[in-house]
Design an enzyme around this catalytic site. Structure first.
Site, PDB file in Angstrom:
ATOM      1  N   PHE A  98      59.837   6.771  33.233  1.00 40.22           N
ATOM      2  CA  PHE A  98      59.045   7.644  32.498  1.00 40.22           C
ATOM      3  C   PHE A  98      58.137   8.386  33.258  1.00 40.22           C
ATOM      4  CE2 PHE A  98      60.827   3.984  30.002  1.00 40.22           C
ATOM      5  CZ  PHE A  98      61.230   4.696  28.832  1.00 40.22           C
TER       6      PHE A  98
ATOM      7  N   VAL B  74      56.787   3.388  34.319  1.00 45.78           N
ATOM      8  CA  VAL B  74      55.903   4.383  33.636  1.00 45.78           C
ATOM      9  C   VAL B  74      55.334   4.839  34.966  1.00 45.78           C
ATOM     10  CG1 VAL B  74      53.931   5.129  32.525  1.00 45.78           C
ATOM     11  CG2 VAL B  74      55.536   3.456  31.402  1.00 45.78           C
ATOM     12  N   CYS B  75      55.465   6.257  35.130  1.00 46.24           N
ATOM     13  CA  CYS B  75      54.605   6.726  36.428  1.00 46.24           C
ATOM     14  C   CYS B  75      53.106   6.559  36.212  1.00 46.24           C
ATOM     15  CB  CYS B  75      55.003   8.396  36.756  1.00 46.24           C
ATOM     16  SG  CYS B  75      53.978   8.877  37.914  1.00 46.24           S
ATOM     17  N   VAL B  76      52.555   5.970  37.559  1.00 47.11           N
ATOM     18  CA  VAL B  76      51.106   5.698  37.432  1.00 47.11           C
ATOM     19  C   VAL B  76      50.306   7.152  37.296  1.00 47.11           C
ATOM     20  CG1 VAL B  76      50.962   5.652  39.789  1.00 47.11           C
ATOM     21  CG2 VAL B  76      49.264   4.383  38.344  1.00 47.11           C
TER      22      VAL B  76
ATOM     23  N   ALA C 177      50.574   8.497  33.948  1.00 46.09           N
ATOM     24  CA  ALA C 177      50.048   7.562  32.828  1.00 46.09           C
ATOM     25  C   ALA C 177      48.644   7.718  32.694  1.00 46.09           C
ATOM     26  CB  ALA C 177      50.527   6.157  33.249  1.00 46.09           C
TER      27      ALA C 177
END
Lengths: 100, 130
Positions: free
Chosen positions: B39, B77-79, B82
């Site tokens: 994501f 999830v991409c940090v 996010a």
């Protein structure tokens, strides 16, 4: 290669760009709002029909149904697929290019 | 065959989160494997457990969590995406001095390397977004 297009051709040029760059023999799948391109009698019908001479065009059946586009409103020769057909197209083609 | 999926659009926006979900289900139904779902951009909003849609609407976030639980799917999830959008796990919340976290069950926060690996390890990478 499988190309997926998800934008209405009346909102975005992504279908036009895809059809212009896709190699002969490509599979092109219309999903989400791009299924409006499958309708007959519109400003993009002739563009889609001429692409059908070199590529195979598919449209996601549930997205057509959600937009009230029945087969009587569609360009003949466009293939209907479900999500299972979408997966099958992704398997039979060695790459999937999403035109977002 | 091994598939990876990338989701670049938030839930309840256009249709990408739904299309990605139905495609993933169809991949599993056909007997294929999902290596990872990544994501990115607004797609990270698919991973907040605070989402509370009306009861008669589909719950896009819970749907992902259930899929991850039932089929042991890696939801990443991409940090950086996010952090910009306020999606935090316990560790990230602590590291950034925030008062709570909101990551949904089955999701984990990691970096873009996970997307590259998803592209290398899977036979197909299919992208959904706006």
């Amino acid at each position: 290669m499988l190309h997926t297009v998800n934008k209405s051709p009346f909102d975005s040029h992504s279908l036009q760009t895809c059809l212009g760059l896709a190699k002969a023999g490509s599979d092109i799948l219309l999903i989400e709002d791009a299924v409006y391109a499958a309708m007959s009698g519109t400003a993009v019908t002739s563009m889609v029909e001429s692409a059908m001479s070199s590529s195979t065009i598919y449209a996601l059946e549930s997205d057509l149904r959600a937009r009230g586009i029945g087969s009587e409103k569609m360009i003949s020769g466009i293939n209907l697929v479900g999500y299972d057909g979408f997966v099958e197209l992704a398997v039979t083609n060695d790459k999937v290019q999403s035109w977002l | 065959m091994k598939f990876s999926v990338m989701v670049n659009e938030g839930p309840y926006t256009h249709q990408a989160a739904d299309t990605a979900y139905h495609f993933t289900r169809a991949v599993l139904d056909a007997g294929h494997e999902i290596f990872r779902i990544f994501f990115y951009h607004d797609g990270v909003h698919n991973g907040t457990r605070l989402t509370t849609p009306p009861q008669d609407d589909r719950h896009i976030v819970d749907r992902w969590s259930e899929l991850a639980h039932d089929h042991d799917i890696d939801l990443v999830v991409c940090v950086a995406a996010a952090q910009r959008r306020g999606i935090l796990d316990k560790e990230e919340a602590k590291r950034n001095g925030k008062d709570g976290d909101n990551i949904a069950p089955g999701f984990r926060i990691s970096g873009l390397g996970q997307l590259i690996e998803a592209g290398i390890e899977a036979d197909r990478l299919v992208v959904f977004g706006d």
